[in-house]
Design a protein around this motif. Structure first.
Motif, PDB file in Angstrom:
ATOM      1  N   ALA A  22      34.140  38.056  48.453  1.00  0.00           N
ATOM      2  CA  ALA A  22      34.299  39.328  49.162  1.00  0.00           C
ATOM      3  C   ALA A  22      35.435  39.279  50.182  1.00  0.00           C
ATOM      4  O   ALA A  22      36.282  40.173  50.238  1.00  0.00           O
ATOM      5  CB  ALA A  22      32.986  39.698  49.855  1.00  0.00           C
ATOM      6  N   GLY A  26      41.629  41.872  50.574  1.00  0.00           N
ATOM      7  CA  GLY A  26      41.042  43.202  50.727  1.00  0.00           C
ATOM      8  C   GLY A  26      40.723  43.498  52.179  1.00  0.00           C
ATOM      9  O   GLY A  26      40.907  44.624  52.644  1.00  0.00           O
ATOM     10  N   TYR A 102      46.647  41.745  42.710  1.00  0.00           N
ATOM     11  CA  TYR A 102      46.138  40.817  43.728  1.00  0.00           C
ATOM     12  C   TYR A 102      46.937  39.509  43.735  1.00  0.00           C
ATOM     13  O   TYR A 102      47.231  38.951  44.792  1.00  0.00           O
ATOM     14  CB  TYR A 102      44.666  40.523  43.449  1.00  0.00           C
ATOM     15  CG  TYR A 102      43.850  40.112  44.648  1.00  0.00           C
ATOM     16  CD1 TYR A 102      43.197  41.059  45.426  1.00  0.00           C
ATOM     17  CD2 TYR A 102      43.714  38.776  45.008  1.00  0.00           C
ATOM     18  CE1 TYR A 102      42.427  40.685  46.517  1.00  0.00           C
ATOM     19  CE2 TYR A 102      42.949  38.400  46.094  1.00  0.00           C
ATOM     20  CZ  TYR A 102      42.302  39.364  46.843  1.00  0.00           C
ATOM     21  OH  TYR A 102      41.552  38.996  47.927  1.00  0.00           O
ATOM     22  N   PHE A 224      35.938  47.590  46.649  1.00  0.00           N
ATOM     23  CA  PHE A 224      36.929  46.533  46.474  1.00  0.00           C
ATOM     24  C   PHE A 224      36.630  45.360  47.393  1.00  0.00           C
ATOM     25  O   PHE A 224      36.625  44.206  46.986  1.00  0.00           O
ATOM     26  CB  PHE A 224      38.331  47.093  46.781  1.00  0.00           C
ATOM     27  CG  PHE A 224      39.426  46.118  46.506  1.00  0.00           C
ATOM     28  CD1 PHE A 224      39.920  45.957  45.229  1.00  0.00           C
ATOM     29  CD2 PHE A 224      39.949  45.340  47.527  1.00  0.00           C
ATOM     30  CE1 PHE A 224      40.914  45.029  44.961  1.00  0.00           C
ATOM     31  CE2 PHE A 224      40.940  44.405  47.269  1.00  0.00           C
ATOM     32  CZ  PHE A 224      41.429  44.260  45.987  1.00  0.00           C
ATOM     33  N   SER A 227      33.716  43.201  46.437  1.00  0.00           N
ATOM     34  CA  SER A 227      33.795  42.685  45.057  1.00  0.00           C
ATOM     35  C   SER A 227      32.679  43.230  44.184  1.00  0.00           C
ATOM     36  O   SER A 227      32.094  42.490  43.388  1.00  0.00           O
ATOM     37  CB  SER A 227      33.708  41.150  45.013  1.00  0.00           C
ATOM     38  OG  SER A 227      34.551  40.538  45.924  1.00  0.00           O
TER      39      SER A 227
HETATM   40  N1  PHE Z   1      36.850  41.492  47.611  1.00  0.00           N
HETATM   41  C1  PHE Z   1      38.108  40.827  47.485  1.00  0.00           C
HETATM   42  C2  PHE Z   1      38.905  41.047  48.753  1.00  0.00           C
HETATM   43  O1  PHE Z   1      38.502  41.779  49.604  1.00  0.00           O
HETATM   44  C3  PHE Z   1      38.879  41.295  46.292  1.00  0.00           C
HETATM   45  C4  PHE Z   1      38.065  41.349  45.072  1.00  0.00           C
HETATM   46  C5  PHE Z   1      37.852  42.559  44.450  1.00  0.00           C
HETATM   47  C6  PHE Z   1      37.507  40.183  44.570  1.00  0.00           C
HETATM   48  C7  PHE Z   1      37.058  42.634  43.337  1.00  0.00           C
HETATM   49  C8  PHE Z   1      36.700  40.248  43.463  1.00  0.00           C
HETATM   50  C9  PHE Z   1      36.466  41.468  42.849  1.00  0.00           C
HETATM   51  O2  PHE Z   1      39.965  40.522  48.897  1.00  0.00           O
END
Ligand code: PHE
Length: 451
Positions: A22, A26, A102, A224, A227
């Motif tokens: 998580a 993001g 990403y 997002f 996750s």
């Molecule tokens: N949650 C992660 C972040 O905040 C990004 C992510 C998104 C990871 C979806 C896994 C699935 O950076």
């Protein structure tokens, strides 16, 4: 345990790997730039609402799906109900879309790490020069791709080393360190001249700036950042032990994730207002703002190197979780060795990431729906694919999945109090689907007819 699959260590490990997924770019890169584009304070409140009303129930639902089946995302939904297997596939396509951009931002983090370690960061002393550093680098056709490829290969290496060793170890030590560095940077940033203006922007809600888009962006950012809405948490939960407390795991993940995002806002916005950067600058916001903070610190090379190193690690624990979804799926469903499966996944995401990287620089002019490929992947995943995954998950788990499974998972077969189970069940049935639908319809302008 079924299928001789790996399991994770104790309670702490479940929290650490889930929080590792998580917490990442993001929180530190995406959250400030989205909050900046959506008016600051009011966005923060709506965002917290989305985390509690949508994030928590969907996270618990995904944990339950994963742990009750011990399977990859597609296998998990299929074994619960053939008809709903498509949620698993949605959760499999999404990691390609997310990793596509990403990995590019992760590559930027690496470049900034190198610029910091070599001391070059000290040459960038004004917002203009910081902006120039960012644009020169991202416009270069090969350098960002090279850094992106390095990041992809690091992720690949961790994945090939296996679940237990690779993921658990890397998450354990460095997250608390990142937290401490963020607190120090926030203190520094808030005491910059006019820093208080930034805090006001971030904490004082101005509801006149709220539009349909604010809700969509807050919801998308919540999915997002946690996750959820794709296969990550399902896959990770498939490694959880039977006695892992899903309630406390989910609560901890949500709190940690929110704390890091709020801290990131407290680092970025005071500096933004202090040195006169536009809070609406988009994806470059954090990269352009941070050097201004480091510049006011003694030992700036040390601080900026430490920061970008830890940010890189936070990004890595997230890319690992996304890559893992693909690798386990390919290896379990296509009956391939884990190594080979990892290569297939790596090959696929590399193509996406290279295209996304070029779309920020040399191919900026090529747009789809007016967005570059990078921006398209960014908003498509957060604002559409993940929320749709969450929508389908809440309908399936709330209405169609065997209720016993949800209850057994959330209460550890009756050992834990059932209050959270009851609330989650109501939220999944009524609140989440209605709220998600309302936000989508609001954004399509459908409510305008009612006026
Ligand atoms: N949650 C992660 C972040 O905040 C990004 C992510 C998104 C990871 C979806 C896994 C699935 O950076």
């Amino acid at each position: 345990m079924k299928n001789n699959r790996d399991t994770l260590g104790g309670r702490l490990s479940a929290i650490l790997v889930a929080a590792g997924s998580a917490v990442g770019l993001g929180n530190i890169w995406r959250f400030p730039y989205i909050a900046g584009e959506n008016g600051g304070g009011a966005f923060l409140i709506i965002y917290i609402g989305c985390i509690l009303l949508l994030g928590l129930p969907v996270l618990l639902a995904e944990f339950s799906v994963g742990r009750s089946t011990h399977k990859n995302a597609v296998g998990a939904y299929r074994s619960l109900s053939k008809r709903w297997t498509f949620i698993g596939y949605n959760g499999l396509i999404a990691p390609f879309i997310v990793l596509g951009f990403y990995f590019v931002v992760s590559g930027w983090t690496l470049e900034y790490l190198v610029v910091s370690i070599t001391g070059q960061i000290a040459d960038y002393t004004s917002p203009e020069t910081n902006q120039a550093l960012f644009s020169e680098f991202t416009v270069n056709p090969w350098r960002p791709i090279a850094y992106t490829l390095v990041f992809i290969l690091i992720t690949h290496a961790v994945i090939v080393m296996g679940v237990q060793k690779g993921i658990e170890r890397s998450a354990k030590f460095l997250m608390p360190l990142l937290f401490i560095v963020l607190i120090i940077l926030a203190l520094r940033s808030m005491t910059m001249p006019d820093g208080i203006e930034g805090l006001k922007f971030f904490f004082k809600p101005d509801f006149s700036k709220v539009t349909a888009g604010t809700f969509l962006n807050a919801m998308g950012q919540a999915f997002f950042s946690l996750s959820i809405g794709l296969g990550c948490m399902v896959t990770y939960a498939s490694y959880f032990k039977p006695d892992t407390n899903l309630q406390t795991t989910a609560l901890n993940v949500i709190i940690l994730d929110l704390l890091v995002a709020v801290l990131a806002g407290m680092v970025i916005f005071p500096a933004v207002f202090s040195v006169g950067i536009e809070p609406t600058s988009g994806p470059s916001l954090v990269f352009v703002t941070l050097p201004s903070i480091f510049n006011t610190m003694s030992l700036k090379i040390l601080w900026s190197s430490a920061f970008f190193l830890l940010l890189g690690v936070a990004a890595l624990t997230s890319t690992i979780s996304l890559h893992e979804v693909l690798t386990v799926y390919i290896s379990e469903e296509w009956k391939m060795g884990r190594r080979k499966a990892a290569w297939v996944a790596t090959g696929g995401v590399t193509v996406m990431a290279c295209a996304a990287s070029l779309s920020v620089g040399v191919c900026k002019g090529w747009t789809i729906f007016g967005l570059t490929f990078f921006d398209l992947l960014d908003s498509l995943s957060a604002n559409i694919v993940l929320p749709l995954g969450g929508f389908a998950t809440s309908i399936f788990v709330g209405w169609f999945m065997n209720r016993r499974i949800l209850r057994d998972e959330i209460t550890n077969r009756g050992e834990l109090p059932s209050f959270i189970y009851k609330v989650t069940s109501i939220m999944l049935r009524y609140v989440c689907p209605v709220l998600l639908m309302a936000i989508f319809l609001y954004n399509l302008g459908l409510f305008n007819y009612l006026k």
